[in-house]
Design an enzyme around this catalytic site. Structure first.
Site, short mmCIF file in Angstrom:
data_model
loop_
_atom_site.label_atom_id
_atom_site.label_comp_id
_atom_site.label_asym_id
_atom_site.label_seq_id
_atom_site.Cartn_x
_atom_site.Cartn_y
_atom_site.Cartn_z
N GLU A 29 -11.41 5.41 4.99
CA GLU A 29 -10.85 6.13 6.15
C GLU A 29 -11.89 6.24 7.26
O GLU A 29 -11.57 6.11 8.44
CB GLU A 29 -10.34 7.52 5.76
CG GLU A 29 -9.14 7.52 4.83
CD GLU A 29 -7.87 6.92 5.41
OE1 GLU A 29 -7.79 6.71 6.64
OE2 GLU A 29 -6.94 6.67 4.63
N TYR B 132 0.84 -1.20 0.00
CA TYR B 132 0.00 0.00 0.00
C TYR B 132 0.87 1.25 0.00
O TYR B 132 0.65 2.19 -0.77
CB TYR B 132 -0.93 -0.03 1.22
CG TYR B 132 -1.77 1.21 1.38
CD1 TYR B 132 -2.78 1.52 0.48
CD2 TYR B 132 -1.54 2.07 2.45
CE1 TYR B 132 -3.54 2.68 0.63
CE2 TYR B 132 -2.31 3.22 2.62
CZ TYR B 132 -3.30 3.52 1.70
OH TYR B 132 -4.06 4.66 1.85
N TRP C 89 -5.59 0.26 10.36
CA TRP C 89 -5.69 0.40 8.91
C TRP C 89 -5.45 -0.95 8.24
O TRP C 89 -6.01 -1.24 7.18
CB TRP C 89 -4.71 1.46 8.41
CG TRP C 89 -4.76 1.65 6.93
CD1 TRP C 89 -3.75 1.43 6.04
CD2 TRP C 89 -5.88 2.09 6.15
NE1 TRP C 89 -4.19 1.70 4.77
CE2 TRP C 89 -5.49 2.11 4.80
CE3 TRP C 89 -7.20 2.46 6.46
CZ2 TRP C 89 -6.34 2.48 3.77
CZ3 TRP C 89 -8.05 2.84 5.43
CH2 TRP C 89 -7.61 2.84 4.10
#
Length: 194
Positions: free
Chosen positions: A39, A17, A47
């Site tokens: 988000e 990522y 995350w």
């Protein structure tokens, strides 16, 4: 040895990522909507949890097509609440649908609104401790989004969005991606449109 931002070395998913997406400009309403939605779902979670469920989210939310999600109804909410492949939080699901409806009616679109808050490059952070959780620009962006009716978008979530889609370059000074991402926002050699 490749030098990355410290958080990116803790898991292969993070490294991919970081190297391929984080901080690279994302333009296009659906692409920005996807990042904003993810988000918001990440709020209070790791995350990494969201990254590992990302393809499930894409399937569950019609590829994050704003027009498609804006048409979701109570049957879709029930389907999403029963889907073990995503984070099943009713408030966040409701917000994702409401946000798609708001985004579908924005004059100029979501991407245009968000990119008005792009920041000029500042001094590169030397360490992760130098990276803020929010800024005056993220506070202003969150306020503007809420003014239009968006939900689950506080200053911290707005700043995470800004980092994710390249409105700011928070790669640490020694990170190999920092130079590749470049200086002025939107002038990257690697624009992402989806």
């Amino acid at each position: 040895m490749v030098i990355r931002c410290g958080w990116a070395d803790s898991a292969p998913d993070y490294a991919a990522y970081h190297d391929d997406e984080w901080g690279r400009p994302v333009r296009g309403d659906d692409g920005v909507y996807e990042r904003l939605t993810l988000e918001a779902f990440q709020s209070g979670l790791s995350w990494l949890t969201i990254l590992r469920k990302r393809e499930n989210f894409r399937t569950a939310f019609a590829g994050f097509s704003i027009p498609a999600v804006a048409e979701f109804d109570e049957a879709d909410v029930t389907r999403l609440m029963a889907d073990p492949g995503i984070v099943r939080n009713r408030a966040k699901i409701d917000a994702a649908i409401a946000n798609a409806r708001v985004a579908s009616e924005l004059p100029g679109g979501l991407s245009d609104l968000v990119w008005r808050y792009a920041e000029e490059p500042g001094t590169p952070p030397e360490t992760l401790a130098d990276v803020p959780a929010r800024t005056p620009a993220s506070t202003a962006l969150a306020k503007e989004l809420r003014r239009h009716g968006f939900r689950f978008v506080g200053p911290t979530t707005a700043y995470a969005l800004m980092q994710a889609i390249g409105l700011v370059n928070d790669h640490i000074a020694d990170c190999w991606v920092r130079a590749e991402v470049g200086g002025l926002r939107g002038d990257s050699r690697h624009p992402v449109t989806s």
